[in-house]
Design a protein around this motif. Structure first.
Motif, short mmCIF file in Angstrom:
data_model
loop_
_atom_site.label_atom_id
_atom_site.label_comp_id
_atom_site.label_asym_id
_atom_site.label_seq_id
_atom_site.Cartn_x
_atom_site.Cartn_y
_atom_site.Cartn_z
N LEU A 111 -2.31 2.39 -3.36
CA LEU A 111 -1.48 3.58 -3.57
C LEU A 111 -1.14 3.77 -5.05
O LEU A 111 -1.16 4.89 -5.57
CB LEU A 111 -0.21 3.48 -2.74
N ALA A 112 -0.81 2.66 -5.73
CA ALA A 112 -0.47 2.75 -7.15
C ALA A 112 -1.67 3.23 -7.97
O ALA A 112 -1.52 4.09 -8.86
CB ALA A 112 0.01 1.40 -7.65
N LEU A 113 -2.85 2.70 -7.68
CA LEU A 113 -4.05 3.09 -8.43
C LEU A 113 -4.38 4.57 -8.20
O LEU A 113 -4.74 5.29 -9.14
CB LEU A 113 -5.23 2.21 -8.02
N ARG A 114 -4.26 5.02 -6.96
CA ARG A 114 -4.54 6.43 -6.68
C ARG A 114 -3.61 7.34 -7.48
O ARG A 114 -4.02 8.36 -8.05
CB ARG A 114 -4.36 6.70 -5.19
N TYR A 115 -2.35 6.95 -7.53
CA TYR A 115 -1.39 7.76 -8.27
C TYR A 115 -1.71 7.77 -9.77
O TYR A 115 -1.70 8.83 -10.41
CB TYR A 115 0.03 7.23 -8.04
N LEU A 116 -1.99 6.62 -10.33
CA LEU A 116 -2.26 6.53 -11.76
C LEU A 116 -3.55 7.26 -12.14
O LEU A 116 -3.64 7.83 -13.23
CB LEU A 116 -2.35 5.05 -12.17
N LEU A 117 -4.54 7.25 -11.26
CA LEU A 117 -5.78 7.99 -11.54
C LEU A 117 -5.55 9.49 -11.51
O LEU A 117 -6.21 10.25 -12.24
CB LEU A 117 -6.86 7.59 -10.53
N ARG A 118 -4.61 9.95 -10.68
CA ARG A 118 -4.29 11.38 -10.63
C ARG A 118 -3.42 11.81 -11.81
O ARG A 118 -3.34 12.99 -12.14
CB ARG A 118 -3.56 11.73 -9.31
N HIS A 119 -2.74 10.83 -12.45
CA HIS A 119 -1.85 11.13 -13.57
C HIS A 119 -2.16 10.20 -14.74
O HIS A 119 -1.36 9.33 -15.09
CB HIS A 119 -0.39 10.98 -13.14
N PRO A 120 -3.34 10.35 -15.34
CA PRO A 120 -3.73 9.45 -16.44
C PRO A 120 -2.76 9.56 -17.62
O PRO A 120 -2.30 10.64 -17.97
CB PRO A 120 -5.13 9.96 -16.82
N GLY A 121 -2.45 8.38 -18.16
CA GLY A 121 -1.56 8.33 -19.32
C GLY A 121 -0.09 8.27 -18.98
O GLY A 121 0.74 8.03 -19.87
N ARG A 122 0.27 8.47 -17.72
CA ARG A 122 1.69 8.44 -17.35
C ARG A 122 2.17 6.99 -17.25
O ARG A 122 1.52 6.16 -16.62
CB ARG A 122 1.92 9.16 -16.03
N LYS A 123 3.29 6.71 -17.86
CA LYS A 123 3.85 5.36 -17.76
C LYS A 123 4.34 5.12 -16.34
O LYS A 123 4.86 6.03 -15.67
CB LYS A 123 5.00 5.18 -18.74
N ALA A 124 4.19 3.88 -15.90
CA ALA A 124 4.62 3.53 -14.53
C ALA A 124 5.10 2.09 -14.51
O ALA A 124 4.60 1.24 -15.26
CB ALA A 124 3.48 3.73 -13.54
N PHE A 125 6.08 1.84 -13.65
CA PHE A 125 6.66 0.50 -13.51
C PHE A 125 6.96 0.26 -12.04
O PHE A 125 7.30 1.19 -11.30
CB PHE A 125 7.98 0.38 -14.28
N TYR A 126 6.81 -0.99 -11.63
CA TYR A 126 7.36 -1.39 -10.33
C TYR A 126 8.77 -1.91 -10.59
O TYR A 126 8.99 -2.75 -11.48
CB TYR A 126 6.54 -2.48 -9.66
N LEU A 127 9.73 -1.45 -9.82
CA LEU A 127 11.11 -1.92 -9.91
C LEU A 127 11.51 -2.55 -8.59
O LEU A 127 11.43 -1.91 -7.53
CB LEU A 127 12.06 -0.76 -10.24
N GLY A 128 11.93 -3.79 -8.64
CA GLY A 128 12.43 -4.45 -7.44
C GLY A 128 13.79 -5.08 -7.71
O GLY A 128 14.13 -5.39 -8.86
N SER A 129 14.56 -5.23 -6.68
CA SER A 129 15.79 -6.03 -6.76
C SER A 129 15.62 -7.11 -5.71
O SER A 129 16.04 -6.99 -4.56
CB SER A 129 17.02 -5.16 -6.47
#
Length: 501
Positions: A111-129
């Motif tokens: 899911l993360a890869l699909r999103y990043l491929l649709r939005h190249p160059g957009r910064k992304a982070f996983y946030l967990g608590s």
């Protein structure tokens, strides 16, 4: 064997209001078996009714089509420092017997890869608590860059960024001076044995998590960020690929062991595994080769039973790689969690009893199965090995007798084991007499004994623990093994579950 037989992917926003409520009820019923401290409304808000721009839920089912776990993945789009940024979040829970696979990791990565491929160059982070050391250990295993981490101080600007993200998602600080520990409320349901395993786990990632978030047992979460960079994603893919590649290699090795030339390779591998185990490390090459000639290597997936409570086998097992649970009773309560180097099966081997607990692998594991006939000569000829195996026997027998009792439970597992290690082991020959002084405890591990002031008593299967209140004369009716425990000053004097003698 317990396994995930099917997986369904659900998009909550595509469901009707009634269907979403039914999904919440079904997932929350499973959630309650895994976590404590979370009301249905809060669970629904986090998992199913999330305000994320995108949410997918992976629902795991067993062969009976019962839900046994879930994995919810959310993508939030937020403006951070003026730039549109993707924040990935997730919640997951699986019943214990269905853990150990990386199915959630694969789904989240896809899911993360699909999103990043649709939005190249957009910064992304996983946030967990994160609320459990196992979760942090998983991220540390799969990702090259995880913050915070032991080997490097979190940069101030990144710490400030993490603090801002946590505030953005309404996670309250536990300590005003510590921005990375937040109140989450999710408490993993664990037995005392499981909790002790993690508290004393020697895995660096688990140790760091516990040091950084000692209140995780109260529902405190450690704010954790994983940058979704190309380097991190490639690291994750490489680790997953290496695991995948090992499967055919292990299958080929298993096949090779059954071939004519495989016997030599098998013996060499068993010797190597034995040398790595503390119990056998001091033996010479010749002795280990003699054991290896009778032993067998078993490669087992996660969730498979090695044996079940009540079985009549008597082999000793060495857990060379992986982790396993010891389970007791119809409810299969976890009474011990074991890691690499642990041995088990000694009770049936030494006392000739049926298996006192079930053993089930927690992760993919490699075991060495050693028949009783190969070990008995070693036990008779090596004092150190004999003492080591009997000490393990005593620890597990003692725990089975006092676990969950008010009188001994307050000591905690580590406290009880420390007390037991002060005990004096005695091997009694038939008709040998032993006098036990008042104030001590007598643990009968095996054999039949007679007490001078009582009718002859044979220790039942599972052993016997006596608190001695007056001088006690013990006569062995057959070969017996006992442990004399000193007075434990911290034990309360009222109502004891042990029998007074």
């Amino acid at each position: 064997m317990s396994r995930i037989a099917s997986t369904e992917i659900i998009t909550p926003k595509a469901l009707s209001a009634e269907a979403r409520e039914q999904l919440i009820d079904a997932l929350y019923a499973v959630h309650q078996q895994i976590f404590d401290g979370v009301e249905r409304e809060s669970f629904a808000r986090y998992v199913v009714l999330s305000k994320a721009e995108h949410t997918w839920i992976q629902v795991h089912k067993n062969e009976a089509q019962e839900i046994v776990g879930y994995f919810a993945f959310h993508i939030f789009e937020r403006r951070l420092n003026g730039a549109l940024t993707a924040v990935f979040r997730a919640e997951a829970g699986s019943l214990r017997e269905y853990r150990g696979s990386n199915v959630n990791v694969r789904f989240g990565l896809t899911l993360a890869l699909r999103y990043l491929l649709r939005h190249p160059g957009r910064k992304a982070f996983y946030l967990g608590s994160l609320v459990h050391p196992s979760s942090y250990s998983m991220f540390a295993k799969y990702c090259g860059e995880v913050w915070p981490r032991r080997e490097a101080q979190t940069p101030p600007e990144l710490s400030s960024f993490m603090d801002g993200l946590a505030n953005e998602f309404g996670l309250e600080r536990v300590d005003p001076a510590n921005p990375l520990v937040r109140q989450v409320g999710w408490q993993t349901r664990e037995t005392e044995a499981e909790r002790e395993y993690w508290r004393h786990c020697d895995k660096p990632a688990a140790r760091f998590f516990i040091d950084a978030n000692p209140g995780y047992v109260e529902g405190h979460g450690l704010v954790t960020v994983v940058p979704a960079t190309a380097a991190n994603i490639l690291h994750l893919i490489r680790v997953m690929g290496e695991r995948k590649l090992r499967q055919p290699v292990q299958a080929a090795v298993s096949l090779a062991r059954r071939l004519p030339m495989g016997a030599r390779m098998l013996r060499s591998e068993i010797v190597r595994q034995l040398k790595a185990a503390p119990l056998f490390a001091h033996f010479d090459e010749g002795t280990l080769k003699a054991v290896a000639a009778r032993a067998q290597i078993l490669d087992m997936p996660a969730g498979q039973y090695v044996f079940r409570e009540g079985d009549t086998s008597n082999e000793l097992y060495l857990l060379a790689r992986g982790a396993a649970y010891a389970l007791e009773g119809r409810e299969e309560q976890v009474v011990n969690e074991m890691g690499s180097g642990a041995v088990f099966g000694e009770i049936a081997m030494l006392a000739g009893e049926r298996r006192s607990a079930s053993i089930r692998t927690a992760t993919a594991s490699t075991l060495v199965r050693i028949p009783r006939e190969a070990l008995v000569p070693l036990l008779e000829g090596n004092v150190g090995l004999c003492q080591g195996v009997w000490q393990t026997f005593a620890e597990r027998r003692f725990e089975s007798l006092v676990r969950g009792t008010a009188r001994y439970g307050q000591l905690g597992r580590q406290g009880r084991q420390a007390w037991l290690r002060q005990g004096e082991h005695r091997e009694l020959a038939p008709h040998q007499v032993l006098t036990v002084e008042p104030g001590s405890h007598l643990l009968v591990l095996s054999g039949a004994v007679e007490f001078a002031h009582a009718a002859p008593l044979m220790a039942p299967q599972g052993g016997l623990l006596l608190e001695v209140e007056r001088p006690l004369r013990v006569v062995a009716q057959e070969s017996a093994r006992v442990v004399l425990l000193p007075r434990e000053a911290t034990l309360p004097r009222e109502a004891s579950p042990a029998q007074a003698a």
